[in-house]
Scaffold this active site. Structure first.
Site, PDB file in Angstrom:
ATOM      1  N   TRP A 367      -8.914   3.682   9.339  1.00  0.00           N
ATOM      2  CA  TRP A 367     -10.182   3.132   8.860  1.00  0.00           C
ATOM      3  C   TRP A 367     -10.392   1.711   9.362  1.00  0.00           C
ATOM      4  O   TRP A 367     -11.506   1.176   9.274  1.00  0.00           O
ATOM      5  CB  TRP A 367     -10.257   3.182   7.332  1.00  0.00           C
ATOM      6  CG  TRP A 367      -9.318   2.238   6.616  1.00  0.00           C
ATOM      7  CD1 TRP A 367      -7.967   2.330   6.533  1.00  0.00           C
ATOM      8  CD2 TRP A 367      -9.683   1.064   5.873  1.00  0.00           C
ATOM      9  NE1 TRP A 367      -7.459   1.292   5.784  1.00  0.00           N
ATOM     10  CE2 TRP A 367      -8.486   0.499   5.357  1.00  0.00           C
ATOM     11  CE3 TRP A 367     -10.891   0.438   5.575  1.00  0.00           C
ATOM     12  CZ2 TRP A 367      -8.464  -0.654   4.580  1.00  0.00           C
ATOM     13  CZ3 TRP A 367     -10.865  -0.722   4.794  1.00  0.00           C
ATOM     14  CH2 TRP A 367      -9.669  -1.254   4.308  1.00  0.00           C
ATOM     15  N   GLU A 498      -2.196  -1.146  -1.018  1.00  0.00           N
ATOM     16  CA  GLU A 498      -1.218  -0.047  -1.040  1.00  0.00           C
ATOM     17  C   GLU A 498       0.023  -0.368  -1.868  1.00  0.00           C
ATOM     18  O   GLU A 498       0.943   0.443  -1.928  1.00  0.00           O
ATOM     19  CB  GLU A 498      -0.839   0.326   0.393  1.00  0.00           C
ATOM     20  CG  GLU A 498      -1.997   0.923   1.163  1.00  0.00           C
ATOM     21  CD  GLU A 498      -1.728   1.059   2.654  1.00  0.00           C
ATOM     22  OE1 GLU A 498      -2.461   1.813   3.312  1.00  0.00           O
ATOM     23  OE2 GLU A 498      -0.803   0.392   3.164  1.00  0.00           O
ATOM     24  N   LYS A 606      -1.227  -6.399  -1.827  1.00  0.00           N
ATOM     25  CA  LYS A 606      -0.910  -6.400  -0.402  1.00  0.00           C
ATOM     26  C   LYS A 606      -2.055  -6.978   0.423  1.00  0.00           C
ATOM     27  O   LYS A 606      -1.847  -7.724   1.374  1.00  0.00           O
ATOM     28  CB  LYS A 606      -0.607  -4.968   0.052  1.00  0.00           C
ATOM     29  CG  LYS A 606      -0.258  -4.835   1.532  1.00  0.00           C
ATOM     30  CD  LYS A 606      -0.006  -3.378   1.894  1.00  0.00           C
ATOM     31  CE  LYS A 606       0.349  -3.235   3.371  1.00  0.00           C
ATOM     32  NZ  LYS A 606       0.509  -1.820   3.772  1.00  0.00           N
ATOM     33  N   GLN A 607      -3.268  -6.599   0.076  1.00  0.00           N
ATOM     34  CA  GLN A 607      -4.440  -7.026   0.840  1.00  0.00           C
ATOM     35  C   GLN A 607      -5.663  -6.973  -0.049  1.00  0.00           C
ATOM     36  O   GLN A 607      -5.627  -6.427  -1.148  1.00  0.00           O
ATOM     37  CB  GLN A 607      -4.646  -6.123   2.054  1.00  0.00           C
ATOM     38  CG  GLN A 607      -5.052  -4.695   1.715  1.00  0.00           C
ATOM     39  CD  GLN A 607      -5.044  -3.781   2.911  1.00  0.00           C
ATOM     40  OE1 GLN A 607      -4.003  -3.316   3.329  1.00  0.00           O
ATOM     41  NE2 GLN A 607      -6.214  -3.526   3.471  1.00  0.00           N
TER      42      GLN A 607
END
EC number: 2.4.1.230
Length: 778
Positions: A367, A498, A606-607
């Site tokens: 993605w 994630e 994580k992000q």
């Protein structure tokens, strides 16, 4: 962080021999041209740390998936980019002793990637065990002008001896992937051939039970030799072994003599040439480029890169110090890698997360392409480049429908894969394969992004709506009505973060799904008549399906904390112990120091997740809402995904957090150059590199599209004296230059253009220029 790469505005410079960092530098000095590429490996033999990597675009292998137990709907295989034939190899012997920098005394060493010209250069002096000393100067490139070819100029000078230099250029197909299961190799030899000064090796990917396409690749080489600047006749000894061909030649030299080998190579794949004519085509291709010669090929390479830089360069002005060079080097490094990974010439190809720099992550399409890479190509390349990225997904629509059917969805619902080569899901981690379904929304968003940037509304009727309807049907089946909440909910998902798996009501996924349904409804209402045949073919019940979609849009549940006035990443997020990254400084990176169980129970992100949604849909939220969410989530974000810092740059810049924006800019622009996450040796983070471009253009320059027109709200980072860039928008090209006291805008188009700067409408005549005075920096 590693600090051995010299800061330079146009080059990646390794001064001094750092064998312990060699795999990192191999990644950093990787070359490519959209069709083929390879890591910055040495041409000569090296017994030290190295990760050999040569890749041919679109060629992959369906490897066996390794899981503890099988689950219904699990991908049949794990597709991986294949390490292909090593075409750069040149064995070098000095009076019978192999030149090996792992065994020599090395001095005067440098390895330089010239990003302006797309050329890798290496120089060193090596003293062999017997005391003989040679100077080597190697140059090579993957040709942009001849995009299935590469060329090498390899020079060896005898410094203190009289004797013999043996050069043996070779092609080696007996290689394997670092990530291969059980040490398997994936190539079968089909044929090999040698002749005077040339050799050919054709390989085919091994057959598997998965019945995917087999690929043939024919690699060929030709070479010439010069002595002290004059092309010489030489004797050539052909060598053949399993999956290996070479041609050895021996030349007598005396002190001061320079021997130069010019090696030309091609990689021709059955993707682009008839399988039964690969060898014939390889010979013709090699003949053509060798007749050009190295110097002409190099000149064409330099010209091709000059044309690219003219469109996409971001120029940073500042004090002549290392900080400015670091910022300039960072942005150009990211742009350079994007340009040599994907050229947009072939709608069967896409942008792999490691490009031509490594094997990690297997498949070629994530993605990342739609969410991060598309904006870069929209603004810096011909419109067809971005269009081909969208057509790539349209071609895979039926596979996406099959992927959804494998998971129990029906009636044309489409779930695009998390990882793919052909449109078939081929990821090997269940929590991502089954749960990280937000990737569907990114593909829908890319269609919206493309149309608003290009004005190509016809794309929606021709291709886009068919994809949007498939995705919308998936969302409509993936949500369920909660009697308790009296809302639609989405259970058992993984968001962009994630470090959370199998959560309920991830805000980003829920919001993206509702937006996608709304955007599809808008498109159907605008183009209902034009897509009548399509709706009939896919058995679309307009009244029933659109009514259901609208009900979901109006009644989607979004987790929210009324006390803090922030959206919650998912249900139950506040049950976690809310710490900041400053509380765990000695534990970072946590993905290398903590157990997965501990990570999943922590609050650390994580992000960008909630913030990813606020970035995509910022017009839906007021500034205070964005600020509250940023202030809440950013301190908990460890940025252990390469996709994270750029989103934070853009939002921080919007909020006026200039120091945070610049901190994150350096992190995204120098993520690989400085090896922030200790993983550059595996390859570069190609898809996130577009985020560096967005950090400047959407972050510092504040570029947005408002009401169908460009809008800018630029400011100058304190560390810079100025910056400038070009943007293509709806076929028009403008340049923006920002300095401490003015903004200069130029129109390079033959028609007038209108856009906004800090809310003021700017009208520029064809080829016009204006200077806007600004009282002070924001």
């Amino acid at each position: 962080m590693k600090n051995y790469i010299k800061h330079d505005p146009w080059c990646v410079v390794e001064e001094g021999f750092y064998p312990e960092y060699n795999e990192i530098t191999e990644s950093l000095t990787s070359l490519g041209n959209g069709r083929m590429g390879q890591r910055g490996n040495f041409e000569e033999h090296f017994s030290g740390k190295t990760l050999l990597g040569n890749y041919v675009a679109g060629v992959f292998y369906p490897d066996k998936t390794r899981v503890g137990w099988w689950k219904n709907g699990y991908p049949r295989y794990f597709a991986k980019v294949l390490n292909a034939c090593n075409w750069i190899g040149i064995d070098v012997k000095i009076d019978g002793e192999t030149l090996d920098l792992g065994l020599c005394t090395v001095s005067e060493y440098s390895r330089v990637l010239n990003m302006k010209e797309g050329i890798l250069e290496r120089r060193f002096v090596a003293t062999l065990s017997g005391g003989k000393q040679v100077r080597v100067h190697a140059q090579r490139f993957c040709s942009i002008a001849d995009d299935e070819a590469g060329a090498i100029r390899y020079s060896v000078t005898a410094l203190n001896f009289e004797g013999k230099i043996t050069l043996t250029p070779f092609l080696d197909g007996d290689i394997s992937n670092k990530d291969s299961n059980y040490g398997e190799k994936f190539w079968d030899e089909i044929r090999k051939e040698t002749a005077f000064g040339e050799a050919y090796l054709e390989m085919r990917t091994k057959d598997t039970p998965f019945k995917t396409e087999l690929f043939n690749v024919c690699t060929g080489m030709k070479f010439d030799i010069s002595l002290n600047g004059e092309i010489v006749d030489f004797q050539c000894k052909p060598v053949k072994a399993e999956k290996y061909v070479a041609c050895g030649t021996e030349l007598p030299v005396k002190t001061g003599d320079e021997v130069v080998l010019y090696k030309y190579a091609v990689n021709l794949a059955s993707l682009n040439h008839p399988t039964d004519q690969l060898l014939t085509h390889a010979k013709a291709y090699l003949q053509r480029i060798s007749e050009k010669g190295f110097d002409q090929m190099k000149a064409e390479q330099i010209q091709a890169w000059a044309e690219r830089w003219d469109k996409n360069d971001i120029v940073i002005e500042g004090d002549s110090d290392s900080r400015t060079d670091a910022a300039q080097q960072g942005i150009r490094f990211n742009i350079f890698q994007l340009e040599q990974t994907y050229t947009g010439e072939d709608d069967r190809l896409n942008i792999g997360p490691k490009g031509f720099t490594g094997e990690k992550y297997g498949g070629s399409t994530y993605w990342d392409t739609e969410a991060y890479c598309l904006p870069f190509y929209l603004a810096t390349a011909d419109q067809k480049v971005a269009r081909n990225l969208l057509i790539y997904r349209h071609k895979h629509l039926q596979k996406a429908i099959e992927n959804a059917a494998n998971l129990g969805f029906k009636d044309g619902a489409a779930l695009y894969p998390m990882v793919t080569m052909t449109g078939e899901e081929c990821h090997n981690e269940w929590e991502i394969t089954f749960e990280e379904i937000h990737r569907n929304g990114a593909i829908a968003y890319a269609i919206y992004d493309y149309i608003r940037h290009t004005g190509d509304e016809g794309y929606l009727a021709e291709y886009g709506l068919e994809v949007l309807i498939g995705i919308a049907r998936f969302w409509a089946q993936r949500v369920n009505w909660s009697g308790d909440k009296q809302k639609y909910v989405m259970l058992g998902v993984t968001g962009p973060n994630e470090y959370e798996n199998n959560v309920n009501n991830n805000f980003y996924t829920n919001y993206l799904a509702a937006w996608c349904l709304r955007y599809t409804l808008e498109g159907l209402n605008r183009h209902k008549a034009a897509v009548g045949a399509l709706l009939q073919n896919i058995h679309f019940d307009f009244e029933v399906e659109t009514a259901k979609w609208q009900h979901i849009v109006d009644n989607m549940y979004y987790p929210y904390d009324a006390e803090r006035q922030v959206y919650l990443q998912q249900d139950g997020f506040l049950d976690k112990e809310l710490l900041t990254v400053d509380d765990i400084a000695e534990h970072r990176p946590i993905n290398q120091k903590w157990s997965w169980d501990r990570i999943l129970r922590s609050c650390f992100i994580k992000q960008a997740d909630v913030l990813q949604g606020l970035y995509f849909f910022e017009e839906d939220f007021d500034l205070d809402t964005i600020r509250r969410n940023f202030d809440f989530y950013e301190p908990m974000t460890v940025h252990e995904s390469s996709l994270s810092p750029c989103v934070h740059v853009i939002l921080a810049a919007k909020l006026g957090y200039k120091e945070k924006a610049y901190e994150m800019y350096l992190r995204t622009s120098r993520l690989d150059l400085d090896d922030y996450n200790n993983d550059t040796e595996d390859g570069l983070h190609i898809t996130s590199m577009a985020g560096t471009w967005m950090s400047v253009i959407k972050g510092f320059a504040g570029m947005r599209i408002r009401n169908g027109a460009l809008s800018f709200s630029p400011y100058l980072p304190d560390q810079w004296k100025g910056y400038s860039f070009r943007i293509t928008f709806k076929g028009q090209v403008i340049r923006i230059s920002v300095t401490p006291h003015h903004i200069e805008v130029e129109n390079f188009s033959n028609q007038s253009v209108s856009f906004a700067v800090d809310g003021a409408l700017i009208e520029l005549d064809a080829n016009g220029r204006k200077v806007l005075e600004i009282a002070q920096q924001k």
